[in-house]
Structure formats: structure tokens, C-alpha cells
Design a protein around this motif. Structure first.
Motif, PDB file in Angstrom:
ATOM      1  N   PRO A  35       0.811  -1.220   0.000  1.00  0.00           N
ATOM      2  CA  PRO A  35       0.000   0.000   0.000  1.00  0.00           C
ATOM      3  C   PRO A  35       0.844   1.270   0.000  1.00  0.00           C
ATOM      4  O   PRO A  35       1.999   1.258   0.420  1.00  0.00           O
ATOM      5  CB  PRO A  35      -0.792  -0.118   1.307  1.00  0.00           C
ATOM      6  N   TYR A  36       0.262   2.339  -0.495  1.00  0.00           N
ATOM      7  CA  TYR A  36       0.815   3.696  -0.403  1.00  0.00           C
ATOM      8  C   TYR A  36       2.186   3.825  -1.059  1.00  0.00           C
ATOM      9  O   TYR A  36       3.081   4.498  -0.547  1.00  0.00           O
ATOM     10  CB  TYR A  36       0.852   4.154   1.048  1.00  0.00           C
ATOM     11  N   VAL A  37       2.345   3.196  -2.210  1.00  0.00           N
ATOM     12  CA  VAL A  37       3.560   3.336  -3.010  1.00  0.00           C
ATOM     13  C   VAL A  37       3.492   4.657  -3.764  1.00  0.00           C
ATOM     14  O   VAL A  37       2.447   5.022  -4.321  1.00  0.00           O
ATOM     15  CB  VAL A  37       3.705   2.167  -4.001  1.00  0.00           C
ATOM     16  N   ASN A  38       4.597   5.402  -3.806  1.00  0.00           N
ATOM     17  CA  ASN A  38       4.668   6.628  -4.598  1.00  0.00           C
ATOM     18  C   ASN A  38       4.869   6.280  -6.065  1.00  0.00           C
ATOM     19  O   ASN A  38       5.761   5.515  -6.414  1.00  0.00           O
ATOM     20  CB  ASN A  38       5.814   7.511  -4.121  1.00  0.00           C
ATOM     21  N   ILE A  39       4.032   6.847  -6.919  1.00  0.00           N
ATOM     22  CA  ILE A  39       4.056   6.567  -8.351  1.00  0.00           C
ATOM     23  C   ILE A  39       4.023   7.893  -9.087  1.00  0.00           C
ATOM     24  O   ILE A  39       3.173   8.747  -8.795  1.00  0.00           O
ATOM     25  CB  ILE A  39       2.833   5.723  -8.768  1.00  0.00           C
ATOM     26  N   GLY A  40       4.933   8.102 -10.027  1.00  0.00           N
ATOM     27  CA  GLY A  40       4.904   9.370 -10.732  1.00  0.00           C
ATOM     28  C   GLY A  40       5.915   9.453 -11.854  1.00  0.00           C
ATOM     29  O   GLY A  40       6.771   8.582 -12.018  1.00  0.00           O
ATOM     30  N   ILE A  41       5.808  10.522 -12.625  1.00  0.00           N
ATOM     31  CA  ILE A  41       6.725  10.811 -13.713  1.00  0.00           C
ATOM     32  C   ILE A  41       7.860  11.659 -13.146  1.00  0.00           C
ATOM     33  O   ILE A  41       7.624  12.710 -12.553  1.00  0.00           O
ATOM     34  CB  ILE A  41       6.017  11.570 -14.851  1.00  0.00           C
ATOM     35  N   VAL A  42       9.079  11.185 -13.312  1.00  0.00           N
ATOM     36  CA  VAL A  42      10.242  11.824 -12.711  1.00  0.00           C
ATOM     37  C   VAL A  42      10.363  13.279 -13.175  1.00  0.00           C
ATOM     38  O   VAL A  42      10.308  13.574 -14.378  1.00  0.00           O
ATOM     39  CB  VAL A  42      11.533  11.045 -13.058  1.00  0.00           C
ATOM     40  N   ASP A  43      10.494  14.189 -12.196  1.00  0.00           N
ATOM     41  CA  ASP A  43      10.679  15.624 -12.421  1.00  0.00           C
ATOM     42  C   ASP A  43       9.462  16.323 -13.019  1.00  0.00           C
ATOM     43  O   ASP A  43       9.569  17.444 -13.526  1.00  0.00           O
ATOM     44  CB  ASP A  43      11.906  15.899 -13.300  1.00  0.00           C
ATOM     45  N   LEU A  44       8.293  15.679 -12.941  1.00  0.00           N
ATOM     46  CA  LEU A  44       7.064  16.310 -13.396  1.00  0.00           C
ATOM     47  C   LEU A  44       6.018  16.249 -12.296  1.00  0.00           C
ATOM     48  O   LEU A  44       6.038  15.361 -11.442  1.00  0.00           O
ATOM     49  CB  LEU A  44       6.516  15.618 -14.650  1.00  0.00           C
ATOM     50  N   ASP A  45       5.086  17.195 -12.327  1.00  0.00           N
ATOM     51  CA  ASP A  45       3.957  17.166 -11.396  1.00  0.00           C
ATOM     52  C   ASP A  45       2.876  16.253 -11.967  1.00  0.00           C
ATOM     53  O   ASP A  45       1.811  16.692 -12.396  1.00  0.00           O
ATOM     54  CB  ASP A  45       3.417  18.584 -11.177  1.00  0.00           C
ATOM     55  N   ARG A  46       3.175  14.986 -11.994  1.00  0.00           N
ATOM     56  CA  ARG A  46       2.228  13.969 -12.464  1.00  0.00           C
ATOM     57  C   ARG A  46       2.448  12.737 -11.609  1.00  0.00           C
ATOM     58  O   ARG A  46       3.372  11.964 -11.859  1.00  0.00           O
ATOM     59  CB  ARG A  46       2.478  13.667 -13.941  1.00  0.00           C
ATOM     60  N   GLY A  47       1.642  12.563 -10.569  1.00  0.00           N
ATOM     61  CA  GLY A  47       1.889  11.455  -9.675  1.00  0.00           C
ATOM     62  C   GLY A  47       0.688  11.079  -8.846  1.00  0.00           C
ATOM     63  O   GLY A  47      -0.317  11.791  -8.792  1.00  0.00           O
TER      64      GLY A  47
END
Length: 291
Positions: free
Chosen positions: A51-63
Motif C-alpha cells: 500500500p501507499y507506493v509513490n508513483i509518478g513521472i520523474v521531475d514532473l507534477d504527475r503522480g
């Protein structure tokens, strides 16, 4: 009696129309196949949900973050092929994917197995030492408020602390000016600092807690995690989940007018931004002093 006349020209046009229609239909099917969103489930090597894994596009505000059952969904529309999708969790190795490669797989489903990271044991040589109580940060809450959360999952805010001697971290406190949510589920992260910016996470265990406090000092007991701080660091607060029966109910944290090198980002892979105020953060610990 009616007679039919075979017309090769009309048949050719019909076949051509069908081919064009099938090509367009196939193209339309392939677009949503990769789609605007990516879905999946995140598990560890023993097939347990993470649970609660951080997921996102590196160096972008998309997560985003995975939910309590390890499921996630993230919008990947409009991204360049060179962008990197990262899955990050304390205690596990990062897992990364190239957006262009994901597009070529033509699928909306991506299940992840995270590999556990070996625990790094720090050693510190202490000769004839003694411990003394240590308090760093603000003594009283600031007079202003910072709407930082809006109960959004993945928002993170942190503050830089200067260190003279090594110490063990016992407590972390932050002041809530007003919380309209029924409850907010938080995570605490501790970062090494480099050039006055957060870098590598120090704590090797996931520190999560539920807050139902409406106003005042919220204190997190950190003593069980045996966290040794040896140099300047940033401690941050991340929103994981919230229960807000009244809908849009932002959380307001207390801030002061002084500039205390405070940082914020809307998701875990976004760049850090400095804020021109001092957060009402405070830490307590046991300082290690040489005789």
C-alpha cells in the motif's frame, strides 16, 4: 423476375471502403488500448499487496499513490516517450519504466513486483559519550496558515533542520491551524540534504499515522524507529489518504512569517519548491555529546 448485374467497379469500391473502415476502426481501438490512464496492482516478492507506493513521472507534477490494497491508476496522456515512470517505496528498490516502451506494449494494465531493499546499517563510533535532550524547530506556532493539502493524496511539505551533533530522533511535532477533515492519514519522511535541498531518504521503515486532531500540536512518536541523525536534514509530511465527510475540506497548517527553508511538492516525483515561510515543525531527540 428480376435480374442482377455484376459490376466489378462497385465491388472494388466496396472492398476498398471496407479496408479503410477496418484500418480506422483498428486505429481507434489501439488508442484506448494504451489509453489515457494506466492501471495495476503492486505486490512484494511474496505476492503481498504494497500500500501507499509513490508513483509518478520523474521531475514532473504527475503522480499518485497506490491505495491500501496496492492498486493504482495514473494518467499518462500527453507524455513524451523519453519520460520515466517511477514506482518508489521506503524499504524497496525503485522500479522504472520508459513511457515510450510502455506505449509500444499497447496495454492499459501494468502490475508491479517490488524488490525488497537490503537494510543499510549505519555505524557511529562513540567514545565516552553522554546523551542530553535536544529540541529543534519552532517554540510556538506561527500566526498564519498554509493550505497545503486540500486533502490531496501525495502532497508533501518539509523543513530543513541544522544539526551540530549526532542525535537519535524521538518525536516529530507539527501544528494544525485548522483541520476540517474527519481524519487524515500521513507519512513522515526524513531526507539527507545537499545544497539545501532534500535528496536521499534516511528512514528505512515506512512511518505512517492517522490524525484526527482538529487544532493544535500533533506529535508522532519516532523513538521505536531508532533513527540516527548525523548532519543537516529535512523532515517532511506527506498526505496518504483522508476522510472528509463534507467534501472539499482543506487542511491548514500553521506557518510563521520567517523564512525557514521550507519545501513543498504536489507529488513524490515533482521538483521541490521553496516556500517563503517557516513551517511550525518541531523535533525532539537525544543528542550525543563527547566528554
Amino acid at each position: 423476375m428480376h435480374s442482377s448485374i455484376f459490376n466489378p467497379g462497385e465491388t472494388h469500391l466496396t472492398l476498398l471502403f471496407m479496408k479503410v473502415f477496418l484500418a480506422i476502426f483498428t486505429l481507434l481501438l489501439s488508442l484506448p488500448a494504451f489509453g489515457q490512464k494506466l492501471y495495476g496492482e503492486i505486490k512484494d516478492e511474496n505476492a503481498n499487496p504494497v500500500p501507499y507506493v509513490n508513483i509518478g513521472i520523474v521531475d514532473l507534477d504527475r503522480g499518485t499513490i497506490s491505495n491500501q490494497s496496492g492498486h493504482y491508476e495514473i494518467d499518462i496522456s500527453g507524455l513524451d516517450d523519453e519520460e520515466i515512470l517511477r514506482f518508489s517505496m521506503i524499504g524497496f528498490e525503485n522500479t522504472e519504466f520508459n513511457i515510450g516502451k510502455l506505449k509500444s506494449q499497447n496495454s492499459t494494465s501494468l502490475n508491479i513486483t517490488l524488490k525488497e531493499k537490503p537494510i543499510e546499517l549505519k555505524e557511529i563510533e562513540v567514545k565516552a559519550t553522554k546523551g542530553t535532550p535536544l529540541i529543534l524547530g519552532v517554540k510556538k506556532p506561527g500566526n498564519f496558515s498554509w493550505i497545503w493539502s486540500d486533502a490531496n493524496k501525495g502532497d508533501e511539505i518539509g523543513m530543513l533542520f541544522r544539526v551540530k551533533n549526532p542525535f537519535y530522533l524521538d518525536k516529530f511535532s507539527f501544528h494544525i491551524k485548522r483541520n476540517s477533515c474527519d481524519s487524515i492519514y500521513y507519512r513522515v519522511k526524513i531526507y539527507d540534504e545537499e545544497n539545501e535541498l532534500p535528496i536521499k531518504i534516511i528512514n528505512q521503515e515506512d512511518i505512517r499515522f492517522l490524525s484526527t486532531l482538529k487544532k493544535g500540536w500533533e506529535t508522532v512518536d519516532m523513538s521505536a524507529y531508532n533513527i540516527l541523525i548525523e548532519s543537516d536534514f529535512i523532515i517532511s509530511l506527506e498526505t496518504l489518504d483522508s476522510c472528509c465527510s463534507d467534501g472539499y475540506t482543506p487542511s491548514r497548517l500553521s506557518i510563521g512569517s520567517d523564512f525557514g527553508l521550507t519545501y513543498s511538492r504536489p507529488s513524490s516525483m515533482a521538483p521541490w519548491l521553496e516556500i517563503g515561510n517557516e513551517m511550525s515543525f518541531r523535533i525532539e531527540g537525544i543528542e550525543i555529546l563527547d566528554d
